[in-house]
Every structure is written in C-alpha cells, then in structure tokens.
Design a protein around this motif. Sequence first.
Motif, mmCIF file in Angstrom:
data_model
loop_
_atom_site.group_PDB
_atom_site.id
_atom_site.type_symbol
_atom_site.label_atom_id
_atom_site.label_comp_id
_atom_site.label_asym_id
_atom_site.label_seq_id
_atom_site.Cartn_x
_atom_site.Cartn_y
_atom_site.Cartn_z
ATOM 1 N N GLY A 240 42.893 40.570 48.240
ATOM 2 C CA GLY A 240 41.629 41.259 47.984
ATOM 3 C C GLY A 240 40.574 40.898 47.015
ATOM 4 N N PHE A 241 39.446 41.129 47.030
ATOM 5 C CA PHE A 241 38.288 40.598 46.187
ATOM 6 C C PHE A 241 38.687 40.956 44.764
ATOM 7 C CE2 PHE A 241 34.486 40.146 44.026
ATOM 8 C CZ PHE A 241 33.712 38.988 44.527
ATOM 9 N N ALA A 242 39.110 42.228 44.348
ATOM 10 C CA ALA A 242 39.342 42.669 43.242
ATOM 11 C C ALA A 242 40.697 41.693 42.495
ATOM 12 C CB ALA A 242 39.728 43.944 43.126
ATOM 13 N N LEU A 243 41.733 41.690 43.335
ATOM 14 C CA LEU A 243 43.071 41.024 43.033
ATOM 15 C C LEU A 243 42.697 39.624 42.690
ATOM 16 C CD1 LEU A 243 46.190 40.814 45.219
ATOM 17 C CD2 LEU A 243 45.078 38.940 44.370
ATOM 18 N N LEU A 244 41.957 38.953 43.479
ATOM 19 C CA LEU A 244 41.418 37.597 43.262
ATOM 20 C C LEU A 244 40.676 37.551 41.962
ATOM 21 C CD1 LEU A 244 40.551 36.374 46.940
ATOM 22 C CD2 LEU A 244 42.896 35.896 45.497
ATOM 23 N N THR A 245 39.815 38.443 41.706
ATOM 24 C CA THR A 245 38.886 38.406 40.571
ATOM 25 C C THR A 245 39.812 38.338 39.257
ATOM 26 O OG1 THR A 245 37.027 39.036 41.694
ATOM 27 C CG2 THR A 245 37.011 39.260 39.263
ATOM 28 N N SER A 246 40.721 39.215 39.148
ATOM 29 C CA SER A 246 41.568 39.446 38.271
ATOM 30 C C SER A 246 42.742 38.188 38.078
ATOM 31 C CB SER A 246 42.449 40.566 38.516
ATOM 32 O OG SER A 246 41.967 41.612 38.442
ATOM 33 N N LEU A 247 43.211 37.722 39.035
ATOM 34 C CA LEU A 247 44.079 36.460 38.950
ATOM 35 C C LEU A 247 43.302 35.372 38.563
ATOM 36 C CD1 LEU A 247 46.870 35.874 40.189
ATOM 37 C CD2 LEU A 247 45.703 34.986 42.263
ATOM 38 N N VAL A 248 42.298 34.987 39.223
ATOM 39 C CA VAL A 248 41.378 33.892 38.734
ATOM 40 C C VAL A 248 41.085 33.984 37.325
ATOM 41 C CG1 VAL A 248 39.178 32.793 39.034
ATOM 42 C CG2 VAL A 248 40.528 33.173 40.929
ATOM 43 N N LYS A 249 40.697 35.006 36.789
ATOM 44 C CA LYS A 249 40.195 35.379 35.309
ATOM 45 C C LYS A 249 41.724 35.028 34.463
ATOM 46 C CE LYS A 249 38.319 38.990 32.472
ATOM 47 N NZ LYS A 249 36.775 39.109 32.497
ATOM 48 N N ALA A 250 42.679 35.583 34.962
ATOM 49 C CA ALA A 250 43.631 35.728 34.020
ATOM 50 C C ALA A 250 44.284 34.274 33.665
ATOM 51 C CB ALA A 250 45.045 36.466 34.448
ATOM 52 N N ALA A 251 44.136 33.604 34.843
ATOM 53 C CA ALA A 251 44.784 32.078 34.984
ATOM 54 C C ALA A 251 43.841 30.929 34.488
ATOM 55 C CB ALA A 251 45.260 31.786 36.396
ATOM 56 N N GLY A 252 42.502 31.677 34.279
ATOM 57 C CA GLY A 252 41.335 30.683 33.654
ATOM 58 C C GLY A 252 41.058 29.512 34.530
ATOM 59 N N LEU A 253 40.919 29.866 36.108
ATOM 60 C CA LEU A 253 40.405 29.118 36.828
ATOM 61 C C LEU A 253 38.904 28.857 37.025
ATOM 62 C CD1 LEU A 253 43.285 29.721 39.575
ATOM 63 C CD2 LEU A 253 43.174 27.492 38.024
ATOM 64 N N PRO A 254 38.317 27.616 37.035
ATOM 65 C CA PRO A 254 36.893 27.529 37.168
ATOM 66 C C PRO A 254 36.110 27.764 38.443
ATOM 67 C CG PRO A 254 37.944 25.242 36.663
ATOM 68 C CD PRO A 254 39.032 26.281 36.606
ATOM 69 N N PHE A 255 36.357 28.580 39.274
ATOM 70 C CA PHE A 255 35.970 28.778 40.485
ATOM 71 C C PHE A 255 34.532 29.071 40.351
ATOM 72 C CE2 PHE A 255 40.351 29.471 42.105
ATOM 73 C CZ PHE A 255 40.287 28.162 43.295
ATOM 74 N N ASP A 256 33.669 28.595 41.010
ATOM 75 C CA ASP A 256 32.274 28.878 41.262
ATOM 76 C C ASP A 256 32.044 30.225 41.739
ATOM 77 O OD1 ASP A 256 31.214 26.566 40.104
ATOM 78 O OD2 ASP A 256 31.535 25.596 42.145
ATOM 79 N N CYS A 257 32.970 30.646 42.644
ATOM 80 C CA CYS A 257 32.879 32.205 43.219
ATOM 81 C C CYS A 257 33.998 32.465 43.834
ATOM 82 C CB CYS A 257 31.612 32.199 44.185
ATOM 83 S SG CYS A 257 31.703 31.117 45.821
ATOM 84 N N ILE A 258 34.140 33.889 44.113
ATOM 85 C CA ILE A 258 35.453 34.407 44.655
ATOM 86 C C ILE A 258 35.210 34.776 46.369
ATOM 87 C CG2 ILE A 258 37.055 36.105 44.762
ATOM 88 C CD1 ILE A 258 37.294 34.490 42.075
ATOM 89 N N LEU A 259 35.960 34.113 47.112
ATOM 90 C CA LEU A 259 35.811 34.913 48.589
ATOM 91 C C LEU A 259 36.992 35.348 48.921
ATOM 92 C CD1 LEU A 259 33.860 31.617 49.958
ATOM 93 C CD2 LEU A 259 32.838 34.009 49.533
ATOM 94 N N SER A 260 37.071 36.256 49.990
ATOM 95 C CA SER A 260 38.380 36.931 50.364
ATOM 96 C C SER A 260 38.288 37.098 51.812
ATOM 97 C CB SER A 260 38.496 38.159 49.493
ATOM 98 O OG SER A 260 39.508 39.149 49.896
ATOM 99 N N ALA A 261 39.311 37.307 52.277
ATOM 100 C CA ALA A 261 39.558 37.680 53.812
ATOM 101 C C ALA A 261 38.899 39.072 53.855
ATOM 102 C CB ALA A 261 40.981 37.853 54.166
ATOM 103 N N GLU A 262 38.949 39.782 52.572
ATOM 104 C CA GLU A 262 38.412 41.303 52.539
ATOM 105 C C GLU A 262 36.995 41.282 52.980
ATOM 106 O OE1 GLU A 262 38.689 43.081 48.988
ATOM 107 O OE2 GLU A 262 37.602 44.895 49.483
ATOM 108 N N LEU A 263 36.020 40.266 52.543
ATOM 109 C CA LEU A 263 34.577 40.168 53.301
ATOM 110 C C LEU A 263 34.552 39.955 54.739
ATOM 111 C CD1 LEU A 263 33.606 37.935 50.222
ATOM 112 C CD2 LEU A 263 33.399 40.481 50.200
#
Lengths: 244, 244
Positions: B136-159
């Motif tokens: 999910g979008f929220a899951l990915l946002t938390s995960l990417v933030k905690a892992a310090g991954l420099p994505f430009d944006c989060i996309l999710s199947a949820e969208l």
Amino acid sequence: MTGPESALGTVRAVAFDVFGTTVDWRTGVAEQVSAVARRCGADLDGGAFADEWRAMYLPSMRRVNAGERPWAYLDTLHRESLDELLERHGVGAAFDDAARAELVRAWHRLPAWDDAAEGLARLRGKYVVAALSNGGFALLTSLVKAAGLPFDCILSAELARRYKPDPQPYLTAAQLLDVAPGELLMVAAHGWDLAGARGAGLPTAFVARPAEKGPAGAADRAEDVPSDVAAANFTDLARQLGCP
Amino acid sequence: MTGPESALGTVRAVAFDVFGTTVDWRTGVAEQVSAVARRCGADLDGGAFADEWRAMYLPSMRRVNAGERPWAYLDTLHRESLDELLERHGVGAAFDDAARAELVRAWHRLPAWDDAAEGLARLRGKYVVAALSNGGFALLTSLVKAAGLPFDCILSAELARRYKPDPQPYLTAAQLLDVAPGELLMVAAHGWDLAGARGAGLPTAFVARPAEKGPAGAADRAEDVPSDVAAANFTDLARQLGCP
C-alpha cells in the motif's frame, strides 16, 4: 487561531501546498516568460504576465470541480489560460505551439523558497511529509526533484481527480497516508486552501509568503486566515511543531 | 535477452519493485517473527515462517485480480494469511490481536539490500526513479523512509486498485509519470513481475537477488527470466544504464 497544542497533538503527517507555499512560482514563471517572449520577438512584462496567468488558475479549476467539464490536467488548464492570455495581449502570432508548450512547462521547474528544504528536512525527522498540490503527479515529481526538496512522497489532486479546495483531494491524501483527516496537517500560504482542508476535517498551518505575488501583489496575511498555527516560514513551522 | 540499447534507448523513468528486489523481506520479517514469537511464548522458526507467509502472497492477490473479492489492502491480505498460518502451526492462542497487528507491520520496516540506496542515487541523476510495489501507499512511504531510499516518488498498486502482474498497475504508473509504457523500465528480481510489465508494454530489467528466499529457497535466476537487461545488483544496473 487556537494554540498549536490543541489541534496539533495528534498530527502524524504534514501535507504541503506547493505553488506559492513551497516554491516561488512568480519569480520562476516571470523569468521563463521573459526569456521565451524575448526569443519570440514579443514584448511582454514577465512578472505582470505571470500574475495574470495565475489569476486564471482558480476559476479554471472551479469549472472542473463544479462538473462543468470533465477532469483536465493542470497542464491543460494552464495551456488554455495561456492561449487566451496571449490573444488578450495581441501577441498570439509570435508564439508557436513549441513556445507555448515550453511556457506551460515553466510551471514544472520553479525555485524553492530559501527555507523550504531545511524546514522539510527537520519536519521529516518526526512526521511523514508529503507534497499535496493541484499540479499533476508528473509535474510535481519533476518540480520536487529539480528543486531538491526532501518530501517523503508526492500526492496530487490528480489522484482524486478533483482540485483543492474540494474536500476530496485532502481526504484522498489522508487515506493514502493511512491517517485520519485530523492527523494530517495541511500547510499553505493561501486562505482558500486552508479553508478547503478545514472543511475536510484537517488541522491547518498558515505560512506567510509575503513576496508570493510580487511587489504589487496582496499575499494572504496570517491575521486574515483562520488556522491552527501560523508560521513565518518552514523552519519556523518546524520549530513550532517540535522539530528545532 | 536483447542488448540493453535496443529497448532501453527511450527509457525516461525507472520503476522498482520493492519486496525482494529493493529490500530483504526475508531477513526483516524472520527477525521480527522470531522476536514476537519469543515474547508470546511460542516456538516458531522465523525464517521458515517468513517463507510460508510469503508463499501465500501471490495466491491472495490473484483472488483480488480475478475479481473473486473486492480490492483489499496488502495489509489485509497479510493479516488473513497470518491468521491462517498461526492456526496451521497450532500456535494461534499465543498471539493476541496486538501481536498479530505488530507482525503485519513487520512488512512496513525492512532492511534495504546493501547496493540499493547507492544504485538509486546514481540512477536518479538521469532518470525519474519510482517505487512500484503491491504494498500500500502508506506502507511503502514508511518503508522507503525508514530504509533511507532516495526514490523520487512512491507508486503503488493501490493507485490502480489492481495488483501486479495485472497490467493496470504498470499502466497507471506510466500515466502518472506522464511517460509512454515503453519509456518506463520495470526493475524486479521476479520473473512473474517482469512478465506482467512486459505484457503491459514496459521494457524490463532483471536484478538477481540470490539470497532473497534464504539458504534453501530458489530465487529466480537471470537465465530463466526473459528481460531487456539483467544486472547483478542496483549499482551494476546503474552502470549498464549509463549512470556510473
């Protein structure tokens, strides 16, 4: 305005308006209009033109939200306003399709206000920080990347296919972030945006951007905008939210 | 596999699968399962349990994509699989609702593979880099933030409210990034994901993650997975895409 503690104690995520609040659209658009106009041999005052263009922004979105037309991207609305504006100035013939497309893309690359990156970086240590703009998802991704702004994620009215201040973009943002509307703080330099957020149940933060509309413009002022917290800029907001 | 230049010359954005491709779900989930089980007084092998849990992932999503049930968040699917798995192991009584919720949240905080942040940072200089996961979008946002991954944006199947490998999540990603499907490179360590992307018209990159499924697991291998480019890790992918 009530004390920050009352409405803000439950905040888990912070959504930031972009045009005017996070980036200085007027300076960025004015410079690009002046440059393109010069190249096309047209005589245009970049700053005044940017102001007129921006003034067509809210009415154009209102027609979408009112259901008078189907969903249309901000890029499309910007292009329609631009076409109308160039005719109004009697310089339509000077701008071919490529020049017009380049001008629409001026809104994709704008300078951030000086305090924006630093304030976001501080807030990011405690909250999820998201961009939440009427700009399209791709536009925002490019803009945020080019300006080096450390948002955790990009959100856009496009995901709700309704423009702020309709309640849906705010509610879609909260849903995607998996927080209650009352846990998502909306930050903007515009009363109309904060009024929309408040109507959707979000707490609100006003950030003053006195230079947003240029020397002659009347930017919104804290004393005229109801909000849960008012800040001078993003670093002041971070301080008030416990991220010194 | 054709040469990188053929299909990749037009790439403008790169979408990365997350679980297994960007982060090491098995190590992260196994550790958290072991810790929670110990606290609950249950005897569970964290690694084996993580493998069994993950094995229920594709079938659970298939039921959503097949229309056998309405859209359900990955968190919901994970919880249902967990409940079933705990019963199967005869330890259901040991895990109360709070412990189960904590275990579902194990998927929100997972360690990145060593090369992930560096490879993304290099690719980001040339391409828009996005996370594109069934999480999910929220899951990915938390995960990417905690892992310090420099994505430009989060996309999710949820969208798209459809799970990969259905074509819709890939097409929605391209649409939101304002690129044609052929301009969006999908990166994954799994043949099923790349097959889905290819079916939607995206070019594909396979990244080998031999340790993904643990010592006994059979991770997908480059020689078995059709793709436009195959890389040993994200920094190797960056090198092959001209971002040394």
